[in-house]
Motif scaffolding. Structure first.
Motif, PDB file in Angstrom:
ATOM      1  N   ILE A  61      31.913 -42.184   0.679  1.00 51.57           N
ATOM      2  CA  ILE A  61      32.465 -43.493   1.039  1.00 51.57           C
ATOM      3  C   ILE A  61      31.826 -44.575   0.184  1.00 51.57           C
ATOM      4  CG2 ILE A  61      32.721 -45.176   2.901  1.00 51.57           C
ATOM      5  CD1 ILE A  61      32.684 -42.834   4.863  1.00 51.57           C
ATOM      6  N   ARG A  62      30.529 -44.465   0.000  1.00 52.04           N
ATOM      7  CA  ARG A  62      29.840 -45.424  -0.882  1.00 52.04           C
ATOM      8  C   ARG A  62      30.463 -45.409  -2.271  1.00 52.04           C
ATOM      9  NH1 ARG A  62      24.158 -44.831  -4.034  1.00 52.04           N
ATOM     10  NH2 ARG A  62      23.766 -47.039  -4.434  1.00 52.04           N
ATOM     11  N   HIS A  63      30.647 -44.225  -2.816  1.00 52.79           N
ATOM     12  CA  HIS A  63      31.229 -44.110  -4.160  1.00 52.79           C
ATOM     13  C   HIS A  63      32.657 -44.657  -4.177  1.00 52.79           C
ATOM     14  CE1 HIS A  63      28.270 -40.537  -4.862  1.00 52.79           C
ATOM     15  NE2 HIS A  63      27.681 -41.713  -5.011  1.00 52.79           N
ATOM     16  N   GLY A  64      33.418 -44.389  -3.114  1.00 57.52           N
ATOM     17  CA  GLY A  64      34.783 -44.885  -3.066  1.00 57.52           C
ATOM     18  C   GLY A  64      34.845 -46.401  -3.049  1.00 57.52           C
ATOM     19  N   ARG A  65      33.910 -47.027  -2.356  1.00 50.57           N
ATOM     20  CA  ARG A  65      33.885 -48.484  -2.328  1.00 50.57           C
ATOM     21  C   ARG A  65      33.446 -49.057  -3.675  1.00 50.57           C
ATOM     22  NH1 ARG A  65      31.657 -50.071   3.800  1.00 50.57           N
ATOM     23  NH2 ARG A  65      33.407 -49.078   4.907  1.00 50.57           N
ATOM     24  N   MET A  66      32.559 -48.375  -4.356  1.00 52.48           N
ATOM     25  CA  MET A  66      32.073 -48.869  -5.643  1.00 52.48           C
ATOM     26  C   MET A  66      33.092 -48.701  -6.769  1.00 52.48           C
ATOM     27  SD  MET A  66      28.087 -47.599  -5.641  1.00 52.48           S
ATOM     28  CE  MET A  66      27.809 -48.244  -7.297  1.00 52.48           C
ATOM     29  N   MET A  67      34.007 -47.792  -6.630  1.00 48.07           N
ATOM     30  CA  MET A  67      34.923 -47.521  -7.729  1.00 48.07           C
ATOM     31  C   MET A  67      36.077 -48.513  -7.800  1.00 48.07           C
ATOM     32  SD  MET A  67      36.904 -44.069  -6.360  1.00 48.07           S
ATOM     33  CE  MET A  67      37.946 -43.900  -7.810  1.00 48.07           C
ATOM     34  N   THR A  68      36.252 -49.348  -6.775  1.00 48.71           N
ATOM     35  CA  THR A  68      37.456 -50.182  -6.705  1.00 48.71           C
ATOM     36  C   THR A  68      37.523 -51.254  -7.783  1.00 48.71           C
ATOM     37  OG1 THR A  68      36.375 -51.616  -5.076  1.00 48.71           O
ATOM     38  CG2 THR A  68      37.735 -49.799  -4.237  1.00 48.71           C
ATOM     39  N   SER A  69      36.382 -51.725  -8.287  1.00 50.96           N
ATOM     40  CA  SER A  69      36.388 -52.775  -9.303  1.00 50.96           C
ATOM     41  C   SER A  69      35.010 -52.864  -9.944  1.00 50.96           C
ATOM     42  CB  SER A  69      36.746 -54.133  -8.686  1.00 50.96           C
ATOM     43  OG  SER A  69      35.683 -54.595  -7.862  1.00 50.96           O
ATOM     44  N   PRO A  70      34.902 -53.512 -11.106  1.00 48.39           N
ATOM     45  CA  PRO A  70      33.580 -53.731 -11.697  1.00 48.39           C
ATOM     46  C   PRO A  70      32.649 -54.519 -10.778  1.00 48.39           C
ATOM     47  CG  PRO A  70      35.271 -54.063 -13.360  1.00 48.39           C
ATOM     48  CD  PRO A  70      35.987 -53.899 -12.044  1.00 48.39           C
ATOM     49  N   LEU A  71      33.207 -55.479 -10.020  1.00 53.83           N
ATOM     50  CA  LEU A  71      32.361 -56.248  -9.104  1.00 53.83           C
ATOM     51  C   LEU A  71      31.854 -55.378  -7.957  1.00 53.83           C
ATOM     52  CD1 LEU A  71      31.122 -58.920  -8.220  1.00 53.83           C
ATOM     53  CD2 LEU A  71      33.250 -59.435  -7.008  1.00 53.83           C
ATOM     54  N   ALA A  72      32.704 -54.533  -7.405  1.00 52.81           N
ATOM     55  CA  ALA A  72      32.266 -53.628  -6.341  1.00 52.81           C
ATOM     56  C   ALA A  72      31.198 -52.669  -6.866  1.00 52.81           C
ATOM     57  CB  ALA A  72      33.455 -52.846  -5.794  1.00 52.81           C
ATOM     58  N   PHE A  73      31.378 -52.201  -8.087  1.00 55.73           N
ATOM     59  CA  PHE A  73      30.361 -51.330  -8.691  1.00 55.73           C
ATOM     60  C   PHE A  73      29.044 -52.083  -8.832  1.00 55.73           C
ATOM     61  CE2 PHE A  73      28.016 -49.848 -12.382  1.00 55.73           C
ATOM     62  CZ  PHE A  73      27.897 -48.494 -12.105  1.00 55.73           C
ATOM     63  N   TYR A  74      29.122 -53.304  -9.323  1.00 56.62           N
ATOM     64  CA  TYR A  74      27.924 -54.123  -9.518  1.00 56.62           C
ATOM     65  C   TYR A  74      27.173 -54.313  -8.205  1.00 56.62           C
ATOM     66  CZ  TYR A  74      25.190 -58.198 -11.130  1.00 56.62           C
ATOM     67  OH  TYR A  74      24.187 -59.083 -11.454  1.00 56.62           O
ATOM     68  N   ARG A  75      27.922 -54.549  -7.131  1.00 57.56           N
ATOM     69  CA  ARG A  75      27.298 -54.760  -5.826  1.00 57.56           C
ATOM     70  C   ARG A  75      26.487 -53.543  -5.393  1.00 57.56           C
ATOM     71  NH1 ARG A  75      31.362 -56.846  -1.337  1.00 57.56           N
ATOM     72  NH2 ARG A  75      29.418 -56.577  -0.171  1.00 57.56           N
ATOM     73  N   GLY A  76      26.964 -52.364  -5.726  1.00 58.71           N
ATOM     74  CA  GLY A  76      26.258 -51.155  -5.315  1.00 58.71           C
ATOM     75  C   GLY A  76      25.247 -50.642  -6.311  1.00 58.71           C
TER      76      GLY A  76
END
Length: 499
Positions: A61-76
């Motif tokens: 789930i963590r990975h799925g949330r991070m993959m949605t956009s560069p900003l989501a990736f940055y947050r994680g």
């Protein structure tokens, strides 16, 4: 015995000299020159390494949330940037760092006096360190967010510069203030509303409603102010709506959202894997349901020992009704987190607490380890130092297992975050200024505002340097995000996007 005199005070001149000396040794302009190190660690491997102690069913789930956009990736990806920042030059002016000061870790929450205040609201990575670490992460987050929102290049740079400039000018102001005035300063709901009104009045000058000062082509000259005024009106309306929403986000609202009534008693509604009540966790972590309940009660009692006597007296009026595991955030997904429903005088007197696992700060790979006994205490003490107003129920405890530590706080108490993804350049610039001031205040409380202000100076060298740094880091983050997506595609990393 002859009494020894008190040591002489460190003068303002001495503190200023320290900042100016730092600016000669590490000129602010050097921050513009960032490039990724040739031996830079694989960002995917850094993220995977964090999963070892996380709940295995939640990691996708963590990975799925991070993959949605560069900003989501940055947050994680705080651990990735921490490794990069370790190689950047600093002025060696120490503050209590948030450790993860991206733009979505700021927001509104209730003060103990029931005022809605604006501040940093996430401290999982807090640790003492160079002020540039937080400021660089904040600046880069605005560049990434503005780019994700499709802003023009000049607007991206302007928004980022606004955040850094607000930090610098606020720190200069704090350097001129008395110590207690700095400590008590804050931004509350009335300040935000007043700032929006002031911005609207300035925009409504001669350009709106008169022909004074209009030059050039008629349509172009007249259209810009009217368009700006319309954008401001929209921004003000959105801000007022958000502030009203915050007032509704209390424990009664949480009771309606997260619970159901069964056999006349409230219990937390099941919504796995996001919310999994205790009654469905039988066998989790090798414990029976009854053992888990006993652990929760023991933890609750231990947590109270970290509070002051008046807070313990207040909590004595509540009893635990139900507990659930809860998935929270982006970067935190997979760490253990729970929501605890307590009841006071009756069913309409609820208190929701969040229990969140505290792990080692990602900055402890690069900076000295915490001086506190546990990660939970590190988070709580760091939050109390950086926030102008802190949650009255903020405390910590050791977990049942030797390597598990937690901190406790209210789950909802007028907590609200800005919808960054819907912001236009005008609203994001306003928000950038709020965040820049707020970060400067947090640093001024814990560091030396006089020395930092002297280092920053009246010129915009650091502003321009961090705008350039942020552009470079945003490009690196986008590349890291692509590599992360490739790792998911080739099966090296598992992701789940339906949660």
């Amino acid at each position: 015995m002859v009494a020894q005199p008190f040591p002489p005070p460190v003068t303002i001149a001495d503190r200023s000299d320290r900042g100016r000396q730092a600016s000669r040794q590490t000129p602010p302009a050097v921050h513009a020159d960032w490039t990724a190190a040739a031996d830079r660690p694989d960002p995917v491997e850094l993220l995977v390494a964090q999963n070892v102690t996380r709940e295995s069913d939640l990691v996708p789930i963590r990975h799925g949330r991070m993959m949605t956009s560069p900003l989501a990736f940055y947050r994680g990806a705080a651990t990735v940037m921490a490794a990069d920042l370790a190689r950047t030059p600093t002025a060696d002016l120490q503050v209590q760092l948030c450790g993860d000061a991206h733009l979505s870790n700021f927001g509104g929450y209730a003060s103990p006096e029931r005022h809605l205040v604006f501040g940093v609201n996430d401290f999982d990575e807090t640790l003492p360190g160079p002020f540039e670490y937080d400021l660089s992460r904040l600046a880069a987050s605005f560049t990434i967010a503005a780019g994700s929102n499709g802003f023009r290049r000049r607007d991206v740079r302007s928004v980022t510069g606004a955040a850094v400039r607000a930090y610098r000018t606020a720190m200069i102001d704090f350097a001129e203030q008395r110590t207690l005035d700095v400590w008590y300063a804050r931004i509350d709901e009335s300040d935000i509303r007043a700032a929006m009104r002031s911005l609207r009045r300035r925009a409504a000058g001669p350009a709106e409603g008169s022909t004074a000062g209009k030059k050039g082509r008629r349509g172009k000259a007249e259209g810009r102010p009217k368009t700006r005024g319309a954008h401001l009106d929209k921004a003000i309306k959105a801000t007022h709506k958000l502030l009203r929403k915050a007032r509704t986000r209390d424990h009664l609202h949480a009771l309606a959202r997260f619970t159901e009534v069964v056999d006349g008693r409230p219990r937390i509604t099941s919504n796995p894997p996001v919310v999994t009540p205790l009654r469905e966790l039988d066998g989790a972590w090798g414990l029976s349901g009854e053992q888990i309940r006993a652990v929760v009660q023991d933890q609750f009692e231990a947590y109270q020992s970290s509070l002051s006597a008046d807070r313990r007296q207040l909590l004595a009026s509540y009893r635990i009704v139900d507990v659930a595991r809860k998935v929270v955030g982006v970067g935190s997904v997979g760490t253990r987190a729970f929501m605890v429903l307590l009841q006071g005088r009756d069913e309409q007197d609820p208190l929701f607490l969040q229990v969140k696992e505290a792990t080692r700060s990602v900055l402890e790979q690069q900076l000295p380890a915490t001086r506190f006994a546990t990660p939970g205490q590190r988070v709580v003490e760091g939050q109390r130092l950086m926030q102008s107003s802190s949650d009255i129920f903020l405390g910590w405890t050791n977990g049942m297992a030797e390597d598990r530590f937690y901190y406790w706080r209210q789950l909802r108490d007028m907590k609200v975050s800005a919808a960054v993804e819907t912001m236009d350049p005008l609203r994001m610039t306003f928000y950038a200024r709020l965040c820049g001031w707020t970060l400067a205040h947090a640093h001024a409380r814990s560091g030396d505002p006089v020395a930092i202000a002297a280092y920053l100076g009246q010129e915009d060298d650091l502003d321009r340097a961090l705008v350039e740094f942020s552009a470079r880091y945003a490009a690196q983050n986008a590349d890291d995000h692509r590599r992360f997506l490739a790792a998911i595609t080739d099966g090296r990393v598992e992701a789940r996007q339906d949660v």
